[in-house]
Design a protein around this motif. Structure first.
Motif, PDB file in Angstrom:
ATOM      1  N   GLY A  94     -23.138 -10.634  29.067  1.00 35.83           N
ATOM      2  CA  GLY A  94     -24.258 -11.550  28.897  1.00 35.83           C
ATOM      3  C   GLY A  94     -24.187 -12.831  29.704  1.00 35.83           C
ATOM      4  O   GLY A  94     -25.150 -13.577  29.752  1.00 35.83           O
ATOM      5  N   LYS A  95     -23.035 -13.118  30.365  1.00 34.15           N
ATOM      6  CA  LYS A  95     -22.893 -14.415  31.024  1.00 34.15           C
ATOM      7  C   LYS A  95     -22.087 -14.300  32.313  1.00 34.15           C
ATOM      8  O   LYS A  95     -21.265 -13.413  32.469  1.00 34.15           O
ATOM      9  CB  LYS A  95     -22.174 -15.401  30.099  1.00 34.15           C
ATOM     10  CG  LYS A  95     -22.954 -15.740  28.866  1.00 34.15           C
ATOM     11  CD  LYS A  95     -22.220 -16.731  28.022  1.00 34.15           C
ATOM     12  CE  LYS A  95     -23.050 -17.026  26.777  1.00 34.15           C
ATOM     13  NZ  LYS A  95     -22.444 -18.019  25.944  1.00 34.15           N
ATOM     14  N   VAL A  96     -22.350 -15.259  33.190  1.00 35.51           N
ATOM     15  CA  VAL A  96     -21.544 -15.444  34.397  1.00 35.51           C
ATOM     16  C   VAL A  96     -21.007 -16.864  34.335  1.00 35.51           C
ATOM     17  O   VAL A  96     -21.772 -17.821  34.241  1.00 35.51           O
ATOM     18  CB  VAL A  96     -22.389 -15.264  35.679  1.00 35.51           C
ATOM     19  CG1 VAL A  96     -21.560 -15.566  36.906  1.00 35.51           C
ATOM     20  CG2 VAL A  96     -22.951 -13.867  35.754  1.00 35.51           C
ATOM     21  N   LYS A  97     -19.664 -17.002  34.354  1.00 44.17           N
ATOM     22  CA  LYS A  97     -19.040 -18.320  34.307  1.00 44.17           C
ATOM     23  C   LYS A  97     -18.347 -18.594  35.626  1.00 44.17           C
ATOM     24  O   LYS A  97     -17.614 -17.754  36.147  1.00 44.17           O
ATOM     25  CB  LYS A  97     -17.998 -18.396  33.193  1.00 44.17           C
ATOM     26  CG  LYS A  97     -18.571 -18.486  31.821  1.00 44.17           C
ATOM     27  CD  LYS A  97     -17.479 -18.708  30.804  1.00 44.17           C
ATOM     28  CE  LYS A  97     -18.052 -18.746  29.401  1.00 44.17           C
ATOM     29  NZ  LYS A  97     -17.008 -18.975  28.401  1.00 44.17           N
ATOM     30  N   VAL A  98     -18.583 -19.788  36.149  1.00 39.03           N
ATOM     31  CA  VAL A  98     -17.899 -20.253  37.347  1.00 39.03           C
ATOM     32  C   VAL A  98     -17.190 -21.543  36.965  1.00 39.03           C
ATOM     33  O   VAL A  98     -17.811 -22.474  36.446  1.00 39.03           O
ATOM     34  CB  VAL A  98     -18.888 -20.508  38.503  1.00 39.03           C
ATOM     35  CG1 VAL A  98     -18.170 -21.084  39.699  1.00 39.03           C
ATOM     36  CG2 VAL A  98     -19.608 -19.234  38.883  1.00 39.03           C
ATOM     37  N   LYS A  99     -15.879 -21.581  37.223  1.00 37.29           N
ATOM     38  CA  LYS A  99     -15.092 -22.756  36.868  1.00 37.29           C
ATOM     39  C   LYS A  99     -14.384 -23.280  38.112  1.00 37.29           C
ATOM     40  O   LYS A  99     -13.763 -22.517  38.847  1.00 37.29           O
ATOM     41  CB  LYS A  99     -14.071 -22.400  35.794  1.00 37.29           C
ATOM     42  CG  LYS A  99     -13.262 -23.566  35.322  1.00 37.29           C
ATOM     43  CD  LYS A  99     -12.309 -23.170  34.218  1.00 37.29           C
ATOM     44  CE  LYS A  99     -11.507 -24.372  33.766  1.00 37.29           C
ATOM     45  NZ  LYS A  99     -10.542 -24.022  32.723  1.00 37.29           N
ATOM     46  N   PHE A 100     -14.487 -24.593  38.329  1.00 38.57           N
ATOM     47  CA  PHE A 100     -13.826 -25.261  39.440  1.00 38.57           C
ATOM     48  C   PHE A 100     -12.771 -26.206  38.913  1.00 38.57           C
ATOM     49  O   PHE A 100     -12.995 -26.911  37.931  1.00 38.57           O
ATOM     50  CB  PHE A 100     -14.821 -26.089  40.258  1.00 38.57           C
ATOM     51  CG  PHE A 100     -15.519 -25.314  41.321  1.00 38.57           C
ATOM     52  CD1 PHE A 100     -14.910 -25.097  42.535  1.00 38.57           C
ATOM     53  CD2 PHE A 100     -16.784 -24.820  41.113  1.00 38.57           C
ATOM     54  CE1 PHE A 100     -15.560 -24.398  43.525  1.00 38.57           C
ATOM     55  CE2 PHE A 100     -17.444 -24.126  42.089  1.00 38.57           C
ATOM     56  CZ  PHE A 100     -16.821 -23.912  43.306  1.00 38.57           C
ATOM     57  N   ASP A 101     -11.645 -26.251  39.583  1.00 36.74           N
ATOM     58  CA  ASP A 101     -10.610 -27.241  39.323  1.00 36.74           C
ATOM     59  C   ASP A 101     -10.238 -27.813  40.686  1.00 36.74           C
ATOM     60  O   ASP A 101      -9.760 -27.085  41.555  1.00 36.74           O
ATOM     61  CB  ASP A 101      -9.401 -26.604  38.643  1.00 36.74           C
ATOM     62  CG  ASP A 101      -8.363 -27.632  38.236  1.00 36.74           C
ATOM     63  OD1 ASP A 101      -8.713 -28.826  38.160  1.00 36.74           O
ATOM     64  OD2 ASP A 101      -7.216 -27.248  38.007  1.00 36.74           O
ATOM     65  N   TRP A 102     -10.451 -29.108  40.865  1.00 35.00           N
ATOM     66  CA  TRP A 102     -10.361 -29.677  42.191  1.00 35.00           C
ATOM     67  C   TRP A 102      -9.845 -31.103  42.099  1.00 35.00           C
ATOM     68  O   TRP A 102      -9.994 -31.767  41.087  1.00 35.00           O
ATOM     69  CB  TRP A 102     -11.754 -29.619  42.806  1.00 35.00           C
ATOM     70  CG  TRP A 102     -11.948 -30.434  44.009  1.00 35.00           C
ATOM     71  CD1 TRP A 102     -11.540 -30.152  45.269  1.00 35.00           C
ATOM     72  CD2 TRP A 102     -12.605 -31.694  44.073  1.00 35.00           C
ATOM     73  NE1 TRP A 102     -11.913 -31.155  46.107  1.00 35.00           N
ATOM     74  CE2 TRP A 102     -12.575 -32.117  45.397  1.00 35.00           C
ATOM     75  CE3 TRP A 102     -13.222 -32.490  43.135  1.00 35.00           C
ATOM     76  CZ2 TRP A 102     -13.131 -33.310  45.802  1.00 35.00           C
ATOM     77  CZ3 TRP A 102     -13.778 -33.676  43.543  1.00 35.00           C
ATOM     78  CH2 TRP A 102     -13.733 -34.069  44.866  1.00 35.00           C
ATOM     79  N   ASN A 103      -9.226 -31.567  43.164  1.00 34.74           N
ATOM     80  CA  ASN A 103      -8.676 -32.912  43.204  1.00 34.74           C
ATOM     81  C   ASN A 103      -8.892 -33.502  44.586  1.00 34.74           C
ATOM     82  O   ASN A 103      -8.595 -32.860  45.582  1.00 34.74           O
ATOM     83  CB  ASN A 103      -7.184 -32.862  42.871  1.00 34.74           C
ATOM     84  CG  ASN A 103      -6.572 -34.227  42.787  1.00 34.74           C
ATOM     85  OD1 ASN A 103      -7.220 -35.185  42.395  1.00 34.74           O
ATOM     86  ND2 ASN A 103      -5.329 -34.331  43.170  1.00 34.74           N
ATOM     87  N   ILE A 104      -9.406 -34.722  44.631  1.00 33.57           N
ATOM     88  CA  ILE A 104      -9.578 -35.391  45.916  1.00 33.57           C
ATOM     89  C   ILE A 104      -8.222 -35.934  46.371  1.00 33.57           C
ATOM     90  O   ILE A 104      -7.437 -36.404  45.560  1.00 33.57           O
ATOM     91  CB  ILE A 104     -10.636 -36.514  45.839  1.00 33.57           C
ATOM     92  CG1 ILE A 104     -10.997 -37.011  47.227  1.00 33.57           C
ATOM     93  CG2 ILE A 104     -10.173 -37.649  44.971  1.00 33.57           C
ATOM     94  CD1 ILE A 104     -12.215 -37.881  47.251  1.00 33.57           C
TER      95      ILE A 104
END
Length: 148
Positions: A94-104
């Motif tokens: 039922g879902k599409v999840k996109v997760k970002f983990d990022w650091n400048i």
């Protein structure tokens, strides 16, 4: 001799104030990079999740590959002053999840602090996988069952 010492106070004040001004300018530039990157990541993650949610009658692993490819295409040369962008794609029925983990990456960050993550960004976007035709039919069936 007293007048020469009195005129030199401007040099001493400039030596103290000038690094603060340069530091403020550099901080402002990197703050702009950070805000631009956060907006870019928000938009790209939402668009990729939405595009993946619109695929119907496709196996889950193919949807995940498609979303990863879309993220790769959209992220190419888009982020400023960043290196390590970790992304996770999870597709369910039922879902599409996109997760970002990022650091400048800040210059001289190791000199300022022992912590390397100064401005971390974690973003998770979910898009529902709904087939509009099936959804309308289910709503009509529910309404018909309530009436009778």
């Amino acid at each position: 001799m007293y007048k020469k010492q009195q005129k030199a106070y401007m040099t001493a004040e400039a030596a103290l104030v000038f690094p603060l001004i340069i530091g403020g300018i550099i901080f402002t530039i990197y703050l702009g990079f950070y805000l631009y990157n956060v907006c870019t990541i928000n938009q790209i993650s939402y668009v990729a999740a939405l595009r993946g949610s619109q695929l119907k009658k496709v196996p889950v692993n193919e949807i995940e590959d498609y979303v990863r490819e879309e993220l790769k295409n959209m992220l190419s040369n888009q982020l400023l002053a960043s290196e390590k962008v970790e992304q996770e794609v999870k597709v369910t029925m039922g879902k599409v999840k996109v997760k970002f983990d990022w650091n400048i990456e800040m210059p001289f960050a190791k000199w300022i602090s022992l912590e390397t993550k100064i401005w971390p960004v974690e973003k998770e976007v979910t898009a529902n996988r709904l087939n509009p035709v099936d959804r309308i039919r289910n709503v009509r069936k529910m309404n018909e069952s309530k009436i009778s």
